[in-house]
Write an enzyme that holds these catalytic residues in place. Sequence first.
Site, PDB file in Angstrom:
ATOM      1  N   THR A 118       0.820  -1.210   0.000  1.00  0.00           N
ATOM      2  CA  THR A 118       0.000   0.000   0.000  1.00  0.00           C
ATOM      3  C   THR A 118       0.857   1.265   0.000  1.00  0.00           C
ATOM      4  O   THR A 118       0.655   2.164  -0.821  1.00  0.00           O
ATOM      5  CB  THR A 118      -0.947   0.008   1.210  1.00  0.00           C
ATOM      6  N   GLN A 154      -5.452  -1.531  -3.270  1.00  0.00           N
ATOM      7  CA  GLN A 154      -5.160  -0.249  -2.627  1.00  0.00           C
ATOM      8  C   GLN A 154      -4.177   0.512  -3.521  1.00  0.00           C
ATOM      9  O   GLN A 154      -3.125  -0.010  -3.884  1.00  0.00           O
ATOM     10  CB  GLN A 154      -4.549  -0.460  -1.249  1.00  0.00           C
ATOM     11  N   ASP A 177      -8.156   3.782  -0.981  1.00  0.00           N
ATOM     12  CA  ASP A 177      -6.993   4.339  -0.270  1.00  0.00           C
ATOM     13  C   ASP A 177      -6.370   5.537  -0.998  1.00  0.00           C
ATOM     14  O   ASP A 177      -5.150   5.648  -1.095  1.00  0.00           O
ATOM     15  CB  ASP A 177      -5.932   3.270  -0.038  1.00  0.00           C
ATOM     16  N   ASP A 204     -12.249   3.366   2.000  1.00  0.00           N
ATOM     17  CA  ASP A 204     -11.265   3.914   2.949  1.00  0.00           C
ATOM     18  C   ASP A 204     -10.394   4.986   2.298  1.00  0.00           C
ATOM     19  O   ASP A 204      -9.177   5.025   2.501  1.00  0.00           O
ATOM     20  CB  ASP A 204     -10.364   2.793   3.480  1.00  0.00           C
ATOM     21  N   ARG A 224     -19.635   2.279  -6.847  1.00  0.00           N
ATOM     22  CA  ARG A 224     -19.016   0.993  -7.180  1.00  0.00           C
ATOM     23  C   ARG A 224     -20.000   0.025  -7.817  1.00  0.00           C
ATOM     24  O   ARG A 224     -19.681  -1.141  -8.049  1.00  0.00           O
ATOM     25  CB  ARG A 224     -18.418   0.369  -5.920  1.00  0.00           C
ATOM     26  N   ASN A 230     -21.272   0.753  -1.150  1.00  0.00           N
ATOM     27  CA  ASN A 230     -20.373   1.520  -2.015  1.00  0.00           C
ATOM     28  C   ASN A 230     -19.193   2.123  -1.264  1.00  0.00           C
ATOM     29  O   ASN A 230     -18.673   3.167  -1.646  1.00  0.00           O
ATOM     30  CB  ASN A 230     -21.163   2.600  -2.750  1.00  0.00           C
ATOM     31  N   TYR A 232     -16.442   3.172   2.031  1.00  0.00           N
ATOM     32  CA  TYR A 232     -16.261   3.905   3.278  1.00  0.00           C
ATOM     33  C   TYR A 232     -15.421   5.146   2.993  1.00  0.00           C
ATOM     34  O   TYR A 232     -14.398   5.068   2.320  1.00  0.00           O
ATOM     35  CB  TYR A 232     -15.533   3.029   4.307  1.00  0.00           C
ATOM     36  N   ARG A 266     -14.895   3.578   9.192  1.00  0.00           N
ATOM     37  CA  ARG A 266     -14.719   2.398  10.022  1.00  0.00           C
ATOM     38  C   ARG A 266     -13.339   2.477  10.671  1.00  0.00           C
ATOM     39  O   ARG A 266     -12.420   3.094  10.113  1.00  0.00           O
ATOM     40  CB  ARG A 266     -14.879   1.111   9.202  1.00  0.00           C
ATOM     41  N   TRP A 268      -9.710   1.580  11.659  1.00  0.00           N
ATOM     42  CA  TRP A 268      -8.597   0.746  11.194  1.00  0.00           C
ATOM     43  C   TRP A 268      -7.606   0.534  12.333  1.00  0.00           C
ATOM     44  O   TRP A 268      -7.138   1.501  12.953  1.00  0.00           O
ATOM     45  CB  TRP A 268      -7.915   1.416  10.007  1.00  0.00           C
TER      46      TRP A 268
END
Length: 352
Positions: A118, A154, A177, A204, A224, A230, A232, A266, A268
Amino acid sequence: MDRRTLIRLAATSGAAIATGSLTAGRSAQARPGPRSTVASDGSGDFTTIQAAVDAVPAGNTARFTIDIAPGTYRGQVIIPADRPNILLRGRGRRPDQVVITDDRANGTPRPDGGTWGTSGSASVTVDGAGFAARNLTFANSFDEAAHPEITGRQAVAVLTRADRLEFDTVRFLGNQDTLYVNSPAADVPARIYLRRCYVEGDVDFVFGRGTAAFDRCRIHSLDRGSATGNGYVTAPSTSVANPYGLLFSACTFTSDAPPASVHLGRPWHPGQDPNAIGQTVIRDSWLGAHIGAAPWSDFGAWSWREARFAEYHNRGPGALVTPDRPQLTRSEAAGCTVTAFLAGADGWSPDC
């Protein structure tokens, strides 16, 4: 004496810089201090941004401006820790006229074996403190549909790991990301100010343990193709030792996705770290209908209720107040401002 030598001499002599505004939209004005230009057609000092960054004197203490002519500049850019105080400034009329992009993802194979991961996928990595960017676009153009064989999707547009960073009228484009706000270590704060920026993605797409204040930005969730899932917007991993994580103040959250199909965030926990008690605060912002009545989500076994998620005085069709949407009190909101998030021990107040 050639122009590059003059640039280096100006920098090492400690040429003074102005502390005026970086306000977007005004006409270009002379800003005292060392500078160079990048143009892909050869009309500037350099044809690549990395070459211009590498030419900045190590340990530079004054603002060093790199003006970038309109165009698309491909390839990774690294702002190393020993090149602080760099300003990348797009010279187009709009931020979409200067694009800095690369196209690798977490699972993209490396030439020397393995995959990029990532962090390694980032189109631009900022380790130099005092970095700033104005009036341009950072993108990761990894094409998910064209690479079904790559499951690690990512794909970071910008990774930040330094303190006192400023982004003014900048676009961040990607999917999963997009913007990774990190820090040198879990217990070391790294502050980022983003003013009137545009950030888009799906999963994310604003994440990490850095302290980032989004001021009057637009946060756009991509569709998406799902009726219910779809993605976060945020995935903070703020250390429990840091009182400030991600703040969105007077921002606009938009999407073309179906109603109630996008989560605000959410928690991590990198490496299952129990001390990563992520914080996302959204206040005085407009939320579209893509945000549902229960917008916070668990991340694996980690409950969102144990994170520091909160809202305050939001509006719009997605700004419901329900038992699943913690709200700040007035006194709590007084301590969750752009100024408070960025001040730190040194009283930092960005000039843009």
